[in-house]
Every structure is written in C-alpha cells, then in structure tokens.
Design a protein around this motif. Structure first.
Motif, short mmCIF file in Angstrom:
data_model
loop_
_atom_site.label_atom_id
_atom_site.label_comp_id
_atom_site.label_asym_id
_atom_site.label_seq_id
_atom_site.Cartn_x
_atom_site.Cartn_y
_atom_site.Cartn_z
N THR A 46 -40.28 -15.92 69.81
CA THR A 46 -41.04 -15.15 71.09
C THR A 46 -41.94 -15.86 71.72
N THR A 47 -42.31 -15.17 72.79
CA THR A 47 -43.60 -15.90 73.61
C THR A 47 -44.54 -14.98 73.32
N GLY A 48 -45.94 -15.35 73.64
CA GLY A 48 -47.16 -14.60 73.52
C GLY A 48 -46.94 -13.15 74.31
N LEU A 49 -46.43 -13.13 75.39
CA LEU A 49 -46.33 -11.99 76.04
C LEU A 49 -45.44 -10.85 75.39
N VAL A 50 -44.28 -11.50 74.83
CA VAL A 50 -43.36 -10.33 74.15
C VAL A 50 -44.16 -9.96 72.98
N GLU A 51 -44.91 -10.83 72.23
CA GLU A 51 -45.39 -10.53 70.98
C GLU A 51 -46.36 -9.57 71.32
N GLY A 52 -47.20 -9.80 72.62
CA GLY A 52 -48.11 -8.72 72.99
C GLY A 52 -47.53 -7.29 73.45
N LEU A 53 -46.19 -7.27 73.79
CA LEU A 53 -45.36 -6.01 73.84
C LEU A 53 -45.23 -5.21 72.69
N TRP A 54 -45.22 -6.00 71.36
CA TRP A 54 -45.13 -5.16 70.30
C TRP A 54 -46.22 -4.59 69.75
N GLY A 55 -47.49 -4.95 70.55
CA GLY A 55 -48.62 -4.21 70.42
C GLY A 55 -48.79 -3.14 71.36
N THR A 56 -48.46 -3.53 72.52
CA THR A 56 -48.43 -2.46 73.85
C THR A 56 -47.56 -1.20 73.70
N GLY A 57 -46.36 -1.47 73.17
CA GLY A 57 -45.34 -0.40 72.86
C GLY A 57 -45.91 0.46 71.88
N PHE A 58 -46.32 -0.06 70.75
CA PHE A 58 -47.09 0.97 69.58
C PHE A 58 -48.25 1.60 70.17
N ALA A 59 -49.22 1.14 71.08
CA ALA A 59 -50.36 1.85 71.53
C ALA A 59 -49.89 2.64 72.89
N LEU A 60 -49.03 2.50 73.69
CA LEU A 60 -48.58 3.09 74.91
C LEU A 60 -48.20 4.42 74.36
N VAL A 61 -47.26 4.79 73.20
CA VAL A 61 -47.05 6.08 72.97
C VAL A 61 -47.96 6.86 72.52
N GLN A 62 -49.05 6.25 71.67
CA GLN A 62 -50.17 6.75 71.18
C GLN A 62 -51.09 7.27 72.39
N LEU A 63 -51.29 6.56 73.34
CA LEU A 63 -51.89 7.06 74.37
C LEU A 63 -51.61 8.10 75.06
N LEU A 64 -50.13 8.35 75.19
CA LEU A 64 -49.50 9.53 75.86
C LEU A 64 -49.81 10.99 74.86
N VAL A 65 -49.73 10.58 73.50
CA VAL A 65 -49.76 11.89 72.91
C VAL A 65 -51.18 12.13 72.07
N VAL A 66 -52.16 11.39 71.96
CA VAL A 66 -53.33 11.75 71.47
C VAL A 66 -54.09 12.95 72.02
N LEU A 67 -54.09 13.14 73.18
CA LEU A 67 -54.81 14.20 73.77
C LEU A 67 -54.40 15.73 73.44
N PRO A 68 -53.03 15.64 74.02
CA PRO A 68 -52.24 16.94 73.35
C PRO A 68 -52.11 17.09 71.98
N LEU A 69 -51.90 16.12 71.36
CA LEU A 69 -51.91 16.47 69.79
C LEU A 69 -53.37 16.81 69.21
#
Length: 430
Positions: A46-69
């Motif tokens: 993988t490239t650096g950008l793809v590896e970054g997506l592994w972190g971004t995908g993890f965090a994006l879902v959390q960003l969407l749910v933390v306030l209502p949760l």
C-alpha cells in the motif's frame, strides 16, 4: 508501585472490575489490530494515502456517532450499549479473517470504529458516573491503567500470536476475550449505571452549546482537534514504518510498542491520583502533550541510528531477534510517548467530567471530548499519509510533531492566561 497496587485494589469493586474488563478487551483488540495493519500494508504493498484511509475510515464512523451516542447514554441504559459494543467487536474480528485487499481493510476498520466508539464513550462515562466523590481522578486513571495493561498485552501477546499463528487464530483469541468480558458486564454491572438525565432536559444541541460556552471546554476541544492529527499519525504509521522500512516482524513491532504501553501502565494510576491532590490539571495536560511532541520528533532518528549502532542478536523462544539502532530508537521514543500520555490523559478526562457534571451531562461532555479528537483523526491520517507518500516517512513524523507542538503551545498559553485572569479578578462583594 504502591499506586499500581491501589489500582488493583479497585478490582474488589465488582462494577469497576467489569468496566476494567471492558477497557482490557477494547485496548487489546486495538493494539493487536494495529500490528496486523502493518502486516497488511506490507502484504498489499500500500501507499501512504491508502494507509491513511485505514485510520480515516475508523475515525469517520466515530465522528458521525459520538454526539448522538453521548446523548443516548446520558438518557438511556448504558449497560445495554456496552453489551452491544461487544457484539460489534465480534463482527470486526470475523470481518478481518476474510480481508484480502486494502479496500476490505478500510470497510472492516469502519465497523471497528463503531464498536470501539460504543465501548470507549460508554465505559468512560459510566466510570465517571459511579466513581465516589473526590476520587474521579483515581478511578479514571486506574481505568485507563488497565486499558494500558491490555494494550501492552495486545502488543506482546498479540504480536506473538500474529507472528507464530497468523491472523485467524489471533482473531479467535480476541473473540474469546470479548465474550468473557461480555459475561462480566452482564453479570456484575448495575442495570442502569448512567442515563440519569431526563430526555426532555438533555437538550441535544443546546447541551453541547452550553458546554462549549465554558472556556475550559473550548480550550480542550481546540487542543484535541490539533493534537489528534499528530498523535494518530504515530499510532497508525509507526508500526507500518517499522515493518516496511526496517523489516521488523510482528513480534518485534509488538516489543517496540510495548515500551510505551509499559510506562503508561505503570504510571497512569499514580498520575491520576496526583491530579486529585495537586489540582491545576491543565498544567498536566500541557506538560504531557509537550513530551508527546518531543517523543514524536525522535522517531525519524531511527533511520539515522540504523547501521551506526552495533546490533545485538538475542535468542528467544520465537527465534533470533536483532536489536539495532532503529529498534532502540523506536523503543525509546515510544517509551517516552507512554510517559507523556500518563501525564496528560487522567487530567484531560477529569477536566471533561468536571465540566459535564455541572449540567448533569457527563456523557455529552465526553462526547465533545471524543468528537474533537475524531475531527483531527479523520483529517490527520490522510494528511500525514500524503506527506509520507510524496516526501518521506521521516518528514511525516516531523510534520506530526509540528502539529502536536502547535496544539500544546496554544493550549498552554490560553489556559495559563485564563487562570491568571481568574486570580486577578476581584471576588464580587469584596
């Protein structure tokens, strides 16, 4: 070490023991999977950008749910959310067994982000709610301490399992631990450990606006937004850096990361108690963050010291391990990061709990703490991954250190000035 014993003594409380199990299961899975990501990066090229997506995908879902949760936990049954989080994590482990390309890893990481968010926000909130008055720092610090011990186990044991037995067996072990923790929470945690706020009074957006009107909350939220960009770069890219640049195996990567987890596990309970006794928690946050920036800036020195230090060959049960300049540098840098987190984390969590308690909205305050982190966590991995891809891995870590130093400086100046103004202002009626 006496403080470590004090943290262990809290296990006599069955509810704390169940929640400590929650921190244990969550942190061990998180650390083991980070090592697995390094192996996936090497296998898939993988490239650096793809590896970054592994972190971004993890965090994006959390960003969407933390306030209502957070609002749901404030008004509902927190125990039910903890149990649901365990079920989600079982789905994560099953998903990782079947990944065979980088896109699959992104998708499963998104599910992992949801499960981790449920366990983290709910567990931290319940600890804050049920802890005795005047002992929040001790309980939160000890709770994090058990998470750090588990994270250490994830590095050492998880790294060995991946090295010796591969992915499927490792995920089976993580699943067994999760099931055991599910039983502990179901059996010992009270039915409704949080959720004391009436839905009519929870206020939704109004509650968050009220919290953000408090100067300390604003300073903490701003700090965490910038700090998270740098820290998440270390968490995602350090194992990948060790694997793809220096060729370390899963067990060796686990040992490198264990240095920071060990210092964190041994000292966090003590520092949490210290914040209760000394106060001025904002200073603990500032000092800890500054040390984290220093440790991050030391990581690129691994490339310099590799080959300049005579390597040692150590025979272990897993074979021969070569300890050279890169290994020692990464081990030392990550050890310093563990000390830094021990200073920063209990104080940061206590500040958010205290601010939220003013409005009986601890979970909402913890959600603000989480969402401020997630915004930077979504942006950070791709941003730093781009630097890694188009400049170099060493430049990426220096960029991460720059974000951390900037965040620390702004927070330190802002809070110190605010407290000086408070002391200078006359008390009304004098």
């Amino acid at each position: 070490m006496s403080r470590v014993g004090g943290s262990v003594a809290l296990l006599r409380d069955r509810e704390f023991a169940a929640l400590a199990g929650t921190a244990f299961a969550r942190s061990q899975a998180f650390s083991t999977i980070l090592i697995a990501l390094a192996l996936y990066a090497d296998a898939f090229g993988t490239t650096g950008l793809v590896e970054g997506l592994w972190g971004t995908g993890f965090a994006l879902v959390q960003l969407l749910v933390v306030l209502p949760l957070g609002r749901k936990i404030d008004t509902g049954n927190a125990k039910a959310y903890l149990l649901a989080g365990f079920v989600l994590n079982l789905g994560v482990f099953a998903g990782f067994v079947f990944v065979d390309n980088a896109v699959h890893v992104v998708l499963v990481r998104m599910l992992q982000g949801l499960g981790a968010s449920v366990l983290w926000i709910t567990g931290s909130t319940v600890i804050g709610e049920i802890s005795p008055d005047g002992e929040q720092g001790r309980w939160l610090g000890s709770y994090n301490q058990f998470g750090a011990i588990s994270s250490l186990a994830g590095d050492v044991v998880g790294g060995y399992l991946l090295f010796a037995h591969g992915f499927t067996f490792t995920y089976a072990v993580l699943s067994a631990i999760t099931v055991a923790t599910f039983v502990l929470v179901w059996r010992f945690l009270r039915t409704n450990p949080g959720g004391r706020k009436d839905p009519e009074d929870a206020g939704g957006v109004e509650t968050f606006r009220t919290l953000l009107a408090r100067p300390m909350v604003r300073a903490l939220v701003t700090f965490r937004f910038t700090f998270s960009v740098g820290k998440m770069a270390v968490i995602i890219f350090l194992p990948i850096y060790a694997r793809t640049v220096f060729g370390f195996n899963a067990l060796e990567i686990g040992w490198i990361m264990a240095g920071g987890k060990l210092t964190k596990a041994l000292s966090q309970g003590y520092v949490g108690d210290l914040t209760d006794r000394l106060g001025r928690r904002y200073l603990f946050v500032t000092v800890g963050a500054g040390l984290y920036g220093l440790g991050t800036a030391l990581i690129p020195l691994a490339a310099y010291f590799e080959g300049t230090v005579t390597p040692l060959r150590i025979d272990t049960f897993a074979g021969t391990t070569v300890i050279g300049g890169a290994f020692l540098t990464l081990f030392g840098a990550f050890g310093l990061l563990g000390v830094a987190d021990s200073i920063r984390l209990p104080a940061s969590m206590s500040l958010f709990v205290d601010e939220g308690a003013e409005y009986d909205a601890v979970a909402s305050s913890m959600s603000l703490r989480s969402i401020s982190w997630k915004v930077g966590q979504v942006v950070g991995p791709v941003l730093i991954g781009g630097v890694k891809e188009f400049v170099s891995a060493e430049a990426a870590f220096l960029a991460a250190a720059g974000f951390i130093v900037f965040a620390t400086t702004v927070f330190g100046v802002t809070t110190i000035r605010a407290h000086r103004r408070e002391r200078a202002d006359p008390v009304p009626g004098d």
